[in-house]
Design an enzyme around this catalytic site. Structure first.
Site, mmCIF file in Angstrom:
data_model
loop_
_atom_site.group_PDB
_atom_site.id
_atom_site.type_symbol
_atom_site.label_atom_id
_atom_site.label_comp_id
_atom_site.label_asym_id
_atom_site.label_seq_id
_atom_site.Cartn_x
_atom_site.Cartn_y
_atom_site.Cartn_z
ATOM 1 N N HIS A 1 -1.423 0.125 -9.962
ATOM 2 C CA HIS A 1 -2.034 -0.860 -9.061
ATOM 3 C C HIS A 1 -2.512 -2.102 -9.833
ATOM 4 O O HIS A 1 -3.709 -2.420 -9.847
ATOM 5 C CB HIS A 1 -3.183 -0.219 -8.269
ATOM 6 C CG HIS A 1 -3.476 -0.940 -6.975
ATOM 7 N ND1 HIS A 1 -3.911 -0.307 -5.836
ATOM 8 C CD2 HIS A 1 -3.400 -2.263 -6.635
ATOM 9 C CE1 HIS A 1 -4.098 -1.188 -4.872
ATOM 10 N NE2 HIS A 1 -3.792 -2.392 -5.336
ATOM 11 N N ARG B 1 0.864 -1.180 0.000
ATOM 12 C CA ARG B 1 0.000 0.000 0.000
ATOM 13 C C ARG B 1 0.901 1.231 0.000
ATOM 14 O O ARG B 1 1.934 1.245 0.678
ATOM 15 C CB ARG B 1 -0.902 0.025 1.245
ATOM 16 C CG ARG B 1 -2.083 -0.915 1.198
ATOM 17 C CD ARG B 1 -3.102 -0.543 0.109
ATOM 18 N NE ARG B 1 -4.274 -1.400 0.101
ATOM 19 C CZ ARG B 1 -4.465 -2.427 -0.717
ATOM 20 N NH1 ARG B 1 -3.532 -2.762 -1.606
ATOM 21 N NH2 ARG B 1 -5.585 -3.122 -0.667
ATOM 22 N N GLU C 1 -3.771 7.237 -4.016
ATOM 23 C CA GLU C 1 -4.014 6.889 -5.418
ATOM 24 C C GLU C 1 -5.491 7.074 -5.784
ATOM 25 O O GLU C 1 -6.353 6.916 -4.925
ATOM 26 C CB GLU C 1 -3.536 5.446 -5.702
ATOM 27 C CG GLU C 1 -4.288 4.359 -4.964
ATOM 28 C CD GLU C 1 -3.653 2.979 -5.209
ATOM 29 O OE1 GLU C 1 -2.445 2.806 -4.973
ATOM 30 O OE2 GLU C 1 -4.400 2.094 -5.648
HETATM 31 C C1 DGY Z 1 -6.124 -5.991 -2.805
HETATM 32 O O1 DGY Z 1 -6.841 -6.953 -3.089
HETATM 33 O O2 DGY Z 1 -6.010 -5.563 -1.665
HETATM 34 C C2 DGY Z 1 -5.387 -5.366 -3.917
HETATM 35 O O3 DGY Z 1 -4.625 -4.295 -3.559
HETATM 36 C C3 DGY Z 1 -6.312 -5.017 -5.060
HETATM 37 O O4 DGY Z 1 -5.912 -5.890 -6.017
#
Ligand code: DGY
Length: 324
Positions: A290, A243, A272
């Site tokens: 992402h 993250r 983001e």
């Molecule tokens: C998640 O599933 O947490 C991812 O960051 C999105 O693909």
């Protein structure tokens, strides 16, 4: 239950893969997203009127305002993600709304993207691609765009859960040494020779590559700050598929400029889709939007897992991946 015709009614906030939407529409009175735009708290509350459950995704901001704005009929939020930092779990708990996520099914896809970013950053793939597209490539040259290789190097992994372990398996295939920090040490059969550090500070001086795989929590916000970046070997390569807020962007940009970090590969960003301006002008950072879980197979599996959780909730009250 608020729904009609004995089928629970669910709101799906974003467009999901077709196969997932087909199953949702078959098994539920499903209110599917037609325009695939994010709903703010008020719009989510309105859209969920009369619904028993909601499927949200990682890009939805499900803060206390959104949770408090949900109608009383909503008893479960099934997130189409493994991460849950976009949801105010405390607020959900207070309202007695169950929350589920989608672990396991995106492990390999996300580890692939971490490996891709390690390679792309180490081998200057972004710069090379930009050079070719700009028609600025004058042909092969002995000292052109020299990167560094991965074999024989050490990768430090912060967060040795499913995705961290999956990256470790891939890194072993590149003859890398693996060191890791995790709150608890893995069992020896899972460690497979990786060296454990019980604190991040001890790991960092060894990490020629550093790959982040921890969840975003108050404890991991800005885990990689200027002080810790200074502990890395000079010229280390940073990869973040966890993250954005796990790193302090200002400190990372400064380190990319000073050479303390020779390169970085980022898939996630603080705030983001906004990306810290400092990254945009730098050649030595590879920026992806992402994409960690972005394969058809994985996104379908995530959707099915979210539906499995709804099925579990509505049939037995016990969804497999309950977070709160
Ligand atoms: C998640 O599933 O947490 C991812 O960051 C999105 O693909």
């Amino acid at each position: 239950m608020a729904a009609t015709a004995n089928r629970p009614r669910i709101l799906v906030t974003r467009k999901l893969p077709e196969a997932v939407e087909r199953r949702a529409a078959r098994d539920y009175d499903a209110r599917l997203s037609t325009d695939d735009t994010a709903l703010d708290a008020a719009a989510m509350g309105d859209a969920a009127e009369g619904c028993d459950g909601v499927i949200v995704c990682a890009a939805d901001k499900v803060g206390a305002d959104a949770i408090d704005g949900l109608p009383d009929s909503v008893r479960i939020i099934a997130t189409f993600s493994v991460g849950t930092d976009h949801i105010d779990l405390g607020a959900a708990k207070r309202r007695g709304i169950a929350v589920t996520n989608t672990p396991d099914v995106l492990t390999d896809a996300t580890a692939d993207i971490a490996l891709l970013l390690m390679l792309a950053a180490a081998r200057r793939a972004g710069e090379g691609e930009r050079m070719v597209r700009a028609k600025a490539w004058g042909g092969w040259a002995p000292t052109q765009l020299l990167g560094t290789h991965m074999s024989g190097k050490t990768v430090g992994i912060v967060g040795m859960g499913r995705i961290g372990q999956s990256l470790a398996r891939r890194a072993r295939g590149f003859d890398m040494q693996i060191r890791y920090y995790n709150r608890t040490r893995l069992a020896p059969e899972l460690e497979l020779g990786a060296i454990y550090h019980d604190n991040v500070e001890d790991l960092l001086p060894h990490a020629e590559f550093l790959s982040l795989h921890c969840p975003l929590t108050p404890q991991t916000r800005h885990l990689l700050d200027a002080r810790r970046i200074a502990l890395l070997p000079k010229g280390a390569i940073l990869v973040n598929t966890a993250r954005g807020p796990v790193v302090d962007d200002r400190a990372v940009v400064a380190a990319l400029k000073s050479g303390q970090l020779s390169a970085a590969g980022l898939d996630v960003y603080d705030g983001e889709p906004h990306v810290h301006e400092g990254y945009l002008g730098l050649e030595n950072v590879v920026l992806l939007p992402h994409l960690g879980s972005a394969t058809t197979e994985t996104r379908e599996a995530m959707g099915f897992r979210a539906l499995d959780n709804l099925d579990g909730w509505f049939s037995t009250g016990e969804p497999a991946d309950r977070v709160v």
